[in-house]
Write an enzyme that holds these catalytic residues in place. Structure first.
Site, PDB file in Angstrom:
ATOM      1  N   ASN A 175      -5.775  -0.836   1.642  1.00  0.00           N
ATOM      2  CA  ASN A 175      -4.471  -1.588   1.540  1.00  0.00           C
ATOM      3  C   ASN A 175      -3.760  -0.938   0.281  1.00  0.00           C
ATOM      4  OD1 ASN A 175      -2.705  -3.876   1.698  1.00  0.00           O
ATOM      5  ND2 ASN A 175      -3.349  -4.119  -0.589  1.00  0.00           N
ATOM      6  N   SER A 201       2.232   1.370   8.355  1.00  0.00           N
ATOM      7  CA  SER A 201       3.525   0.757   8.188  1.00  0.00           C
ATOM      8  C   SER A 201       4.213   1.204   9.341  1.00  0.00           C
ATOM      9  CB  SER A 201       4.339   1.243   7.040  1.00  0.00           C
ATOM     10  OG  SER A 201       5.283   0.908   7.362  1.00  0.00           O
ATOM     11  N   TYR A 235       7.305   8.273   2.410  1.00  0.00           N
ATOM     12  CA  TYR A 235       6.621   7.055   2.408  1.00  0.00           C
ATOM     13  C   TYR A 235       5.977   7.148   3.893  1.00  0.00           C
ATOM     14  CZ  TYR A 235       5.241   2.182   2.855  1.00  0.00           C
ATOM     15  OH  TYR A 235       4.430   1.074   3.103  1.00  0.00           O
ATOM     16  N   ALA A 286       5.744   9.665   5.645  1.00  0.00           N
ATOM     17  CA  ALA A 286       4.745  10.969   5.837  1.00  0.00           C
ATOM     18  C   ALA A 286       3.195  10.283   5.519  1.00  0.00           C
ATOM     19  CB  ALA A 286       5.320  12.119   5.169  1.00  0.00           C
ATOM     20  N   LYS A 320       2.273   7.442   5.862  1.00  0.00           N
ATOM     21  CA  LYS A 320       1.628   6.392   6.675  1.00  0.00           C
ATOM     22  C   LYS A 320       1.483   6.998   7.762  1.00  0.00           C
ATOM     23  CE  LYS A 320       1.668   2.812   3.763  1.00  0.00           C
ATOM     24  NZ  LYS A 320       0.384   2.371   3.403  1.00  0.00           N
TER      25      LYS A 320
END
Lengths: 114, 249
Positions: B92, B144, B157, B159, B161
């Site tokens: 997480n 996400s 970000y 990339a 996820k």
């Protein structure tokens, strides 16, 4: 840890992986090749190294002290862990391999664009 | 053996479990009776209260930065030494740094890649070693919708996820034969600490575009995570479950 204890642990781990994967196994000899003779596949080798790490509390691969391609035979495994436990392993020479790879790729691209 | 057939409580590792979605995941798993190990950079009130409360027997927290890969690996090894197994991992921990790519600091790009992607991959590797020995396990990567759809100012970000979703599929194929399942959960915008950065206009725009007409809540996501860890999801692997109120549909 003495050499014979290392060998015993390695043999037990190999037998455990073979048993769990139902790989027929008669006897394990030090000259046996892990893939060709014992019939272990890549994930079996990964499982074997996980068992070995739990047994020896030492993982030469994630510490970049060895490459899985260094291991061909059962003896290679015993040698690797013996050296590792003695602290005489040197970092794997991956830079040379990477340089060779990138040089090969560059040559290939140059040929294509020519 | 699979994850839930054992009568023993499951041993679950949750990265970044001190706040936001991670905090909700930890609370939900503890409520399920699981033994939960988590780590984060700093201790929060939530962590302090758990360590002092009745769940302290089933809860452990360590101050570790997710990009301190060596410390993370040692922590996982310690968990295995103590519990003798790791049944599930919820990957997480993550950060969100926005900015137009050409204006972004190199340091921020490295931080995003380091924690969101390399941190998750290395933690999965540490846990998978023990799962391989047990021939069982469930890994959930928190992805996400930003990794599925493009959003201006979030390219890096995104990339990380999208990379995580690719990692999920590849690892699912690699480990499926050993009874280890790997899935992604891709939440939309949630009412968590991370969405507090949104201004009222951005917030309203997201709500307008969401068929369900609201931002998500952590509880909307934890149900899916519980399900994916459980034996009810025993034939589900390599999937990305999108939980976004329909914004990407």
């Amino acid at each position: 840890m003495k050499r014979n204890e290392i060998e015993k642990t390695v043999m037990e781990c190999i037998q455990r992986v073979c048993h769990e994967q139902s790989i027929p196994l008669k006897t394990v000899e030090f000259h046996h090749r892990v893939v060709e003779d014992l019939g272990l596949r890549s994930l079996d080798v990964a499982t074997l190294t996980a068992f070995l790490e739990s047994s020896f509390k030492f993982d030469p691969f994630s510490q970049n002290l060895a490459s899985i391609t260094d291991i061909r035979t059962v003896k290679d495994i015993c040698d690797l862990y013996e050296k590792g436990l003695k602290g005489t392993l040197k970092p794997a020479a991956t830079d040379d391999a990477n340089d060779a790879d990138s040089a090969r790729i560059k040559r290939k691209l140059a040929r294509r664009s020519a | 053996m699979n994850v839930t057939q054992s009568k023993k409580p499951r041993v679950v590792v949750v990265s970044g479990g001190s706040r936001g979605l991670g905090k909700a995941i930890v609370a939900e798993l503890l409520a399920e009776g699981d033994i939960v190990y988590t780590f984060s950079r700093s201790q929060t009130e939530f962590v302090t209260s758990l360590m002092a409360g009745p769940e302290s027997q089933r809860f452990s927290w360590r101050a570790i930065d997710g990009t301190d890969f060596e410390s993370v690996e040692h922590y996982v090894n310690e968990i295995f030494e103590r519990e003798g197994r790791i049944d599930a991992l919820v990957n997480n921990a993550g950060i969100a740094i926005d900015g137009v790519l050409t204006l972004m600091r190199t340091e921020d790009i490295s931080s995003l890649l380091g924690l969101n992607l390399e941190g998750a991959i290395r933690l999965a590797r540490s846990c998978a070693k023990f799962m391989l020995q047990a021939r069982a396990g469930s890994i959930i990567n928190i992805s996400s919708i930003i990794g599925i759809r493009g959003y201006s100012g979030l390219s890096v970000y995104s990339a990380t996820k999208a990379g995580l979703d690719g990692f999920t599929r590849g690892l699912a194929r690699e480990l499926g034969g050993r009874g280890i399942r790997v899935n992604s959960v891709a939440p939309g915008y949630l009412e968590t600490d991370m969405s507090e950065k949104l201004n009222p206009d951005q917030r309203d725009q997201i709500i307008r575009r969401t068929p369900m007409g609201r931002l998500g809540k952590s509880a909307d996501v934890t149900g899916a995570i519980k399900f994916l860890i459980s034996d009810e999801a025993r034939f589900i692997t390599g999937q990305t479950v999108v939980i976004d109120g329909g914004i990407t549909c």
